[in-house]
Write a protein that holds these residues in place. Structure first.
Motif: not given
Length: 498
Positions: A473-474, A487-491, A404-407
């Motif tokens: 959420a993503a 960066s914050q989401a990937l962390t 979902c983060l990718s989309i």
């Protein structure tokens, strides 16, 4: 350098032995190679890919050399004929390699050598016809032959003087049928899903209009294996020509370049003899769809993820994106933890090794694969690259948070481009730009606007509450789509906080 050919000379059989020692030469006598393959579409990809595999075989199996045929252009023939078909391949990796390829022992242009092409197709020594003509060259309308295509219209009126690849294939088979010869296998090497079956259907539809008895013979006797090919082949430019001239000490009119990685998977279904492809590293398999799926979901899915997250982070190329530890780590976790466990992979494919190879390709500093280019046509690519994996993950009750983060990154990318007034390279540009302009940052509202596009988010996935909740959420985690929020989401993902 002592022994180097003079700069004014041309790469040829005469200058071949004077090349610097670092240049790999054909490992066989060129005069011993005999033509067993006709290849239609003698462009850069074929010369960087299939012709190299064949080149690897000719030292021990010299009767599989290639006659390269260009349907409409004379450029390849005219460039390489003075070089007796020789050309240079530059392999792009941490250490570049130069290699002269000699497998193309004949080059023809159907534009002014139609009779020679037809004669070669009728030659009993030719047991295999291969094609790289791009999807457009198959003259298809959906799954069927486009009988209104100008080249097909011409060929049906003059089947002995064809213009199209389909016309030439059938004309060659027709000659062999009349002469009582064994047919050749016809092998599509284009990135076209189900390529062998689609080619067979088009050939039969055409042949039935030419001669019903011929069509029945083709249907019963001729094989059209499916295949899958993969290798990045940047276009030849003047910089490459000058680089190769400097390395060789002589001119090559049309050198080519490609990444060191190459993959060729072929369905083992031939109606005539075939080269011993396995000896050159080709994978013979009856699960071409599985290999296509692995490439689409793992490699292309990861590529799209890098394209949108990397673009939002103001990065330019895949290699630059992979130099960001957080982003590189996320993409690896996405492939190993979210994609590979869900999709049906070929039985003999080592998923871990395949992912290792993908990551190494992404990190290759010699390939400048622009994220902006990979980001093109997102509305067409995401359903097959990522959303199909999500649907399967939900059926298997697997987490879709990383997917979902990718989309969500694509949605934020659309939103940013609309805000900046930059058009999307996408068939749905107008619709998506309007959605992007209307986005407010409210996750529920913005995500819902995108999900209304059923051509991208087809039911039942777009109606699944688990998918909607995870995607919102993503999207919220990416906040305004800035590098800091990325960066914050990937962390958070890498720390297991999602």
């Amino acid at each position: 350098m002592s022994g180097m050919a003079h700069d004014s000379q041309r790469l040829s059989t005469q200058t071949l032995h004077d090349l610097p020692a670092i240049v790999t030469r054909p490992g066989y006598r060129l005069d011993d190679a005999r033509i067993g393959v006709v290849h239609i579409g003698a462009g850069a990809f074929h010369r960087a890919h299939q012709a190299v595999y064949i080149d690897d075989l000719l030292a021990t199996h010299p009767d599989w050399a290639i006659c390269g045929v260009s349907l409409h252009s004379t450029e390849v023939r005219d460039a390489l004929r003075p070089q007796q078909g020789l050309y240079t391949l530059l392999m792009l990796g941490e250490q570049t390699q130069l290699r002269v390829i000699g497998s193309m022992r004949e080059l023809l242009s159907a534009r002014d050598q139609s009779a020679a092409v037809l004669a070669r197709l009728a030659d009993p020594a030719v047991r295999l016809v291969t094609l790289t003509i791009t999807e457009k060259g198959y003259c298809l309308a959906g799954q069927d032959l486009d009988t209104a295509h100008p080249d097909i219209v011409h060929d049906l009126h003059a089947p002995d003087a064809p213009r199209s690849a389909i016309g030439y294939i059938v004309a060659g088979l027709r000659q062999r049928w009349k002469l009582g010869l064994v047919p050749y296998t016809v092998l599509s090497c284009d990135n076209l899903a189900d390529n062998g079956h689609r080619l067979r259907r088009a050939v039969l539809q055409y042949a039935r209009r030419v001669d019903e008895a011929l069509a029945r013979w083709i249907e019963a006797e001729v094989s059209f294996p499916c295949s899958m090919v993969d290798s990045i082949t940047p276009a030849t430019d003047d910089a490459l020509r000058e680089r190769v001239r400097g390395e060789l000490g002589c001119m090559d009119a049309w050198p080519i370049q490609r990444e060191t990685y190459a993959q060729w998977v072929i369905e083992d279904r031939f109606c005539n003899e075939r080269p011993p492809f396995e000896l050159a590293g080709v994978t013979m398999s009856h699960d071409i769809a599985g290999y296509d799926r692995a490439k689409l979901r793992l490699l292309n899915g990861a590529h799209s993820t890098l394209a949108y997250l990397g673009s939002l982070m103001n990065l330019e190329t895949v290699a630059e994106a992979m130099n960001q530890p957080l982003l590189a780590g996320f993409v690896e976790r996405l492939m190993r933890g979210a994609i590979a466990p869900v999709i049906a992979l070929p039985q003999n494919l080592d998923a871990s090794a395949y992912i290792d190879a993908i990551l190494a390709r992404f990190r290759n500093p010699a390939i400048r694969h622009r994220l902006a280019q990979i980001a093109w046509d997102g509305s067409q690519k995401l359903p097959v690259r990522l959303l199909s994996t999500m649907a399967e993950a939900l059926v298997a009750n697997q987490s879709i948070d990383a997917l979902c983060l990718s989309i969500a990154a694509w949605m934020q990318f659309v939103r940013r481009q609309a805000r900046l007034g930059v058009a999307l390279a996408d068939p749905l540009n107008d619709v998506l730009t309007a959605i992007g302009r209307a986005c407010t940052g409210d996750a529920a509202c913005d995500v819902n606007a995108f999900l209304q596009r059923d051509t991208v988010f087809a039911p039942p996935l777009s109606r699944d509450a688990r998918f909607i909740h995870a995607l919102q959420a993503a999207y919220a985690a990416l906040a305004d789509g800035s590098p800091a929020s990325i960066s914050q989401a990937l962390t958070a993902v890498m720390n297991g906080d999602t």
